[in-house]
Design an enzyme around this catalytic site. Structure first.
Site, short mmCIF file in Angstrom:
data_model
loop_
_atom_site.label_atom_id
_atom_site.label_comp_id
_atom_site.label_asym_id
_atom_site.label_seq_id
_atom_site.Cartn_x
_atom_site.Cartn_y
_atom_site.Cartn_z
N GLU A 1 -0.26 -7.64 8.88
CA GLU A 1 -0.54 -7.31 7.49
C GLU A 1 0.69 -7.52 6.63
O GLU A 1 0.61 -8.04 5.53
CB GLU A 1 -1.01 -5.86 7.39
N GLU B 1 9.12 1.69 0.17
CA GLU B 1 10.19 2.56 0.68
C GLU B 1 10.23 2.50 2.20
O GLU B 1 11.30 2.40 2.80
CB GLU B 1 9.96 4.02 0.21
#
Lengths: 392, 328
Positions: free
Chosen positions: A247, A374
């Site tokens: 992904e 993050e």
């Protein structure tokens, strides 16, 4: 070192372009995040698949063309340059299928992949839970052993496409509850289940753009037969991470998408910009350069794979890069459009260049989904730069 | 398509890297800044032996080139080690002379290839009225309009933000070449200069990142390595990100130059602005994460930090590069 395509690759590009020219709808389909649009996009998947363009990189036996990564990149360039519709099957094709190729059985592949390729079955993902987002391994939904299979309990959320999709895949806790121990990744199992099964309640959630593009799933004693477990029970984390790698790697957002968007942005700039506005010009140039860098980087990645190398944590670099590029492209376009930038695509006065407003809202989700940026930066720092793990 | 450096190119980079690691380049850079060019010239000879300058010189003039991809590989290593001197200007001058292919080419190109001649090049129309390191060069070429002249002398050194860059205005001198060929050759030479500068920036940025990663792993505050803090990690992740995506642009630009492609100017400009900005940001991050010790002259890190900004602007400012990308 070269950037040359073979005659066969050029022919493949020409074949894709000709097919797309003949088949891409003249009028854009309704948004795929609406019931009407979802059906129209499912139909488009059938059209693609009828001529084996829906999953070009898969083996022929499952509906693909056995195309190399480079050919897949070429196809994607042509696909987005042609302004073809969004892919309603992308969760299945980009996330589930790679997992099945790596960890599934022959029976599972034969049963699941052809209907995925044709759009007959559209898949949704079921990873996140109300208390488990970035810390996915803390998930609490359970799979309990029963005769011939498993019973699912719990709640999944932010399940993309689940409002209209047919089936879903995700991770469930099947062993001892280790969420409070140092080893929360153990005892998870990767399962697939129908969204219309007994015990499944789907509650669509309106997205920032108002469309019911994702949903909450409430699971109450949902039966899943053993044949719908991927990999060994208890090994779900390892199985799922191969999916996450895919992904975040090349397949989720192909360079073709951004190459095409950069071309449209340049055209918009040439048409509308005040030539003395060098601040805007610089932003257009930066977006054009970044789209080119992403494309070249994909060619380098494809070359590395073809030479026997692999792509691991490098995929986190891609995720951060394309998600920020996507926002920059759209923000710049909206600035070029001035007062028309805020008009929704559905507005009568919406600019003919179309799609920038909706695309902008969608681009804002990029740094969040598929692993927040993050988390990606943590991965880059720890795995590529070797920095020590910390408390986050 | 095989968009990867081949084994020979990677080995070339590795051998330059180890040679330069063993050469105490910081000492050479400090001496160079003080006007003592001997250690820098010794380093120059070793680079010539390794074939660096021959990459810009054609075989008929005793060179190996032109080989822009190998040149980019070499200059990445020169940047990584903060090697002083008019390196970019010498290879750009070689590109200029090669295109002119006249008596001056015959006189100077073999000397450049062998490392005997250090040449500076000044093209005011490309951005700067100053020649780099004319006091240490054997020749200073100046291009104005369609005229190339060899400067007779140079004005006083104008101290640069990077003390290892000694800038001065070239003065006087005789005409070497004139005419439309000069214009075309200069356009090509400035592309070579921009490519080599971009490569230097990339190497410089990589060195800044490597040094800073090493530092934050060993520097302890609040009882732990500061490299375990997310604020520190994310800055370094962004530094790596910018450098990683600059590299394919650099290599693609080198390929475009090698092919003599019409789009090479735009490609070189894209690589130049991206690598220049990435190295400049890497310098800011290196300084910030080293803290006060990074803000000292005595730490060798200063040699890299102070070079980042001048390289970002030399041979094509970011604004000029961005304009060129959209001009095509």
């Amino acid at each position: 070192m070269d950037l040359d395509f073979t005659a066969a690759e050029d022919a493949f590009r020409a074949e894709a372009r000709a097919w797309l020219t003949a088949h891409v709808p003249d009028v854009p389909l309704p948004s795929l995040e609406t019931e009407e649009g979802f059906a129209a996009h499912r139909e488009w998947e059938r059209t693609l698949s009828a001529d084996r363009w829906s999953v070009v990189s898969w083996p022929e036996e499952y509906g693909g063309r056995g195309a190399s990564i480079l050919r897949w990149l070429i196809f994607e360039e042509e696909y987005y340059a042609a302004g073809a519709p969004g892919r309603v099957s992308q969760n299945g094709i980009n996330l589930l299928a790679p997992t099945l190729f790596e960890h599934g059985t022959d029976e599972q592949r034969a049963r699941i992949l052809p209907s995925m390729a044709s759009g007959e079955v559209i898949w949704a993902q079921a990873w996140s839970e109300p208390e488990s987002g970035s810390d996915l391994a803390s998930l609490r939904s359970t799979a309990e052993r029963t005769d011939g299979g498993w019973l699912l309990h719990g709640q999944k959320t932010w399940s993309s496409r689940a409002a209209f999709a047919d089936r879903a895949f995700g991770l469930f806790r099947s062993g001892r509850d280790d969420t409070n121990t140092a080893k929360p990744h153990q005892g998870l199992t990767y399962l697939m289940f129908p969204l219309d099964a007994d015990g499944v309640t789907v509650r669509p959630i309106g997205r920032l753009d108002g469309k019911p593009a994702f949903a909450e799933l409430f699971l109450d004693d949902v039966f899943v037969p053993d044949e719908d477990v991927i990999g060994a029970p208890g090994q779900g984390w390892r199985v799922a991470m191969s999916t996450a790698g895919n992904e975040r790697g090349l397949t989720l957002r192909s360079p073709g998408r951004f190459t095409a968007a950069a071309e449209r942005l340049t055209a918009l700039w040439r048409e509308t910009a005040d030539p003395s506005d060098t601040a805007l010009r610089d932003r257009v140039a930066d977006a054009v350069i970044a789209a080119r860098a992403y494309r070249l980087s994909a060619y380098a990645g494809a070359s590395r794979l073809a030479a026997g190398g692999s792509i691991g944590a490098e995929s986190s670099l891609n995720k951060v890069f394309w998600s920020e590029l996507d926002i920059a492209l759209h923000e710049t376009a909206l600035d070029l459009l001035g007062p028309y930038g805020e008009l929704a695509d559905a507005a009568e006065d919406a600019p003919a260049h179309g799609g920038w407003a909706e695309g902008h809202t969608f681009s804002l989700a990029g740094p969040i989904y598929a692993g927040t940026n993050e988390i990606q930066r943590d991965i880059i720092a720890e795995r590529l730069l070797g920095l020590p793990k910390g408390r986050r | 398509m095989r968009f990867l450096l081949d084994e020979e190119q990677r080995e070339f980079a590795r051998s330059l890297d180890s040679m330069l690691t063993a050469s105490d380049t910081p000492a050479a850079a400090r001496a160079w800044a003080a006007g003592e060019s001997a250690p820098g010239r010794a380093l120059w000879s070793r680079l010539a032996e390794a074939g660096v300058f021959a990459l810009a010189v054609p075989e008929r003039h005793d060179g190996l080139g032109p080989l822009p991809v190998e040149l980019a590989v070499a200059f990445t290593e020169l940047g990584r080690h903060a090697v002083p001197g008019p390196l970019v200007e010498t290879v750009a001058a070689a590109a200029l002379l090669d295109r002119l292919d006249d008596a001056a080419a015959t006189a100077w190109l073999p000397q450049i290839a062998s490392g005997k001649a250090v040449v500076s090049l000044c093209v005011p129309a490309a951005g700067s009225p100053y020649a780099l390191d004319p006091d240490a060069a054997d020749a200073v070429l100046v291009v104005e309009g369609d005229t190339v002249r060899r400067a007779e002398t140079a004005g006083p050194v104008q101290p640069s933000a990077d003390p290892a860059r000694r800038l001065a205005r070239p003065l006087g001198g005789a005409v070497l070449a004139q005419g439309p060929a000069v214009t075309a050759a200069t356009a090509h030479a400035t592309e070579v200069a921009a490519l080599a500068t971009a490569a230097q920036s990339l190497g410089l940025g990589r060195a800044l990142l490597d040094r800073t990663v090493r530092y934050v792993k060993q520097r302890t505050q609040f009882g732990v390595a500061i490299g375990s803090f997310q604020a520190v990690k994310h800055r370094l992740a962004d530094t790596l990100l910018a450098l990683e995506f600059a590299e394919p642009l650099l290599h693609s630009a080198a390929l475009a130059l090698a092919e003599g492609a019409g789009h090479s100017a735009a490609e070189v400009a894209a690589a130049k602005v991206t690598a220049g900005e990435a190295a400049h940001a890497a310098a800011r991050t290196a300084l910030q994460l080293h803290g006060a010790v990074g803000y000292t002259e005595e730490l060798d890190l200063a040699l890299w930090i102070r070079k980042a900004r001048p390289l970002r602007d030399a041979w094509g400012t970011p604004a000029a590069c961005r304009a060129r990308v959209l001009a095509s």
